[in-house]
Design an enzyme around this catalytic site. Structure first.
Site, PDB file in Angstrom:
ATOM      1  N   SER A 146     100.612 -49.931 -16.926  1.00 30.82           N
ATOM      2  CA  SER A 146     101.112 -48.942 -15.962  1.00 30.82           C
ATOM      3  C   SER A 146     100.203 -48.946 -14.752  1.00 30.82           C
ATOM      4  O   SER A 146      99.027 -49.328 -14.853  1.00 30.82           O
ATOM      5  CB  SER A 146     101.118 -47.549 -16.602  1.00 30.82           C
ATOM      6  OG  SER A 146     101.348 -46.539 -15.641  1.00 30.82           O
ATOM      7  N   TYR A 159      97.402 -40.412 -21.227  1.00 31.83           N
ATOM      8  CA  TYR A 159      98.220 -41.592 -20.931  1.00 31.83           C
ATOM      9  C   TYR A 159      97.423 -42.595 -20.094  1.00 31.83           C
ATOM     10  O   TYR A 159      97.387 -43.792 -20.417  1.00 31.83           O
ATOM     11  CB  TYR A 159      99.488 -41.170 -20.199  1.00 31.83           C
ATOM     12  CG  TYR A 159     100.408 -42.318 -19.868  1.00 31.83           C
ATOM     13  CD1 TYR A 159     101.211 -42.895 -20.848  1.00 31.83           C
ATOM     14  CD2 TYR A 159     100.487 -42.837 -18.571  1.00 31.83           C
ATOM     15  CE1 TYR A 159     102.058 -43.951 -20.558  1.00 31.83           C
ATOM     16  CE2 TYR A 159     101.332 -43.890 -18.270  1.00 31.83           C
ATOM     17  CZ  TYR A 159     102.120 -44.437 -19.262  1.00 31.83           C
ATOM     18  OH  TYR A 159     102.951 -45.491 -18.968  1.00 31.83           O
TER      19      TYR A 159
END
Length: 254
Positions: A146, A159
């Site tokens: 990501s 995350y």
């Protein structure tokens, strides 16, 4: 006069394993590899969804098979990969996000995110690499990371931490397995429109913040990832390892 030739993007004869393959980015990656000629083993937890996906692939003339598997179960994953391999390509697109302020993050959410996004990714990538090494196969291992593996984000402490860990893991594995001609890279998307992200895009303030941060002024689509994964899997990326391909519309440029 001799001219250089572009390396092949063709994946005919290659065996690919794609996790998270029944929806979103994982589905797009599986399609991209199948379109390029690879035989694709589709991995997800739900057998009925996998069977439907295999049928759909077959209707397009693509070669695919189903492997129902929860990759967070390390022992089951290692056994399944040893039995089904060796593979030439891995795309690990399985992952989850449970966003919350750091002060309000539950331990169960921390464990769920880290167990899938990092621990499962580590042992899955290792299992596929072991098969490559044992059979003297070169290959390409791709983890879907990501942009949050390079920056931070509000309500994303856990995350982002898992994705930063994934980036460090990738670099270290690339160094370790480079002599085996095994390449290890990540793809780092920005916000991509999938069923899982629609809830975020439904909030006008959040969507405005996202579009302001993305310099190209739009959220990503699954198709924005597909060319990148086919490229990294192919001989066209033969000298690329230990790095990240950021598909973020310029989010991390400043």
């Amino acid at each position: 006069m001799s001219l250089p030739r572009t390396p092949s993007f063709d994946l005919t004869g290659k065996r690919a394993l794609v996790t998270g393959a029944t929806s979103g980015i994982g589905e797009g990656c599986a399609v991209a590899l199948a379109e390029a000629g690879a035989h694709v083993t589709l991995v997800a937890r739900t057998a009925t969804k996998l069977d439907a996906q295999v049928t759909t692939f077959a209707s397009h003339g693509w070669d695919a098979k189903a492997l129902p598997l929860n990759i967070a179960d390390v022992a089951a994953t290692e056994a399944a990969i040893a039995d089904a391999g060796p593979f030439d390509i891995l795309v690990n697109a399985a992952g989850l996000a449970r966003h919350a302020p750091a002060t309000e993050t539950a331990e169960t959410d921390f464990d769920a995110a880290s167990d899938l996004n990092f621990k499962a990714a580590f042992f899955l990538t290792r299992a596929v690499a072991k098969g490559m090494i044992a059979s003297s196969k070169s290959g390409s291992l791709i983890n879907i990371s990501s942009q949050m593996g390079h920056v931070g984000g509000i309500d994303r402490a856990v995350y982002a931490a898992t994705k930063h860990a994934l980036e460090g893991m990738t670099k270290s594995m690339a160094i370790e397995w480079g002599p085996n001609q095994i390449r290890v890279n990540t793809i780092c998307p920005t916000f991509i429109r999938t069923p899982l992200t629609e809830q975020t895009f439904a909030h006008p303030e959040r969507r405005a913040w996202i579009e302001e941060k993305i310099k190209l002024g739009r959220v990503g689509e699954v198709s924005d990832i597909m060319g990148a994964v086919a490229f990294l899997a192919s001989d066209a990326a033969a000298l690329i390892t230990g790095t990240s391909l950021l598909i973020d519309g310029g989010w991390t440029a400043d």
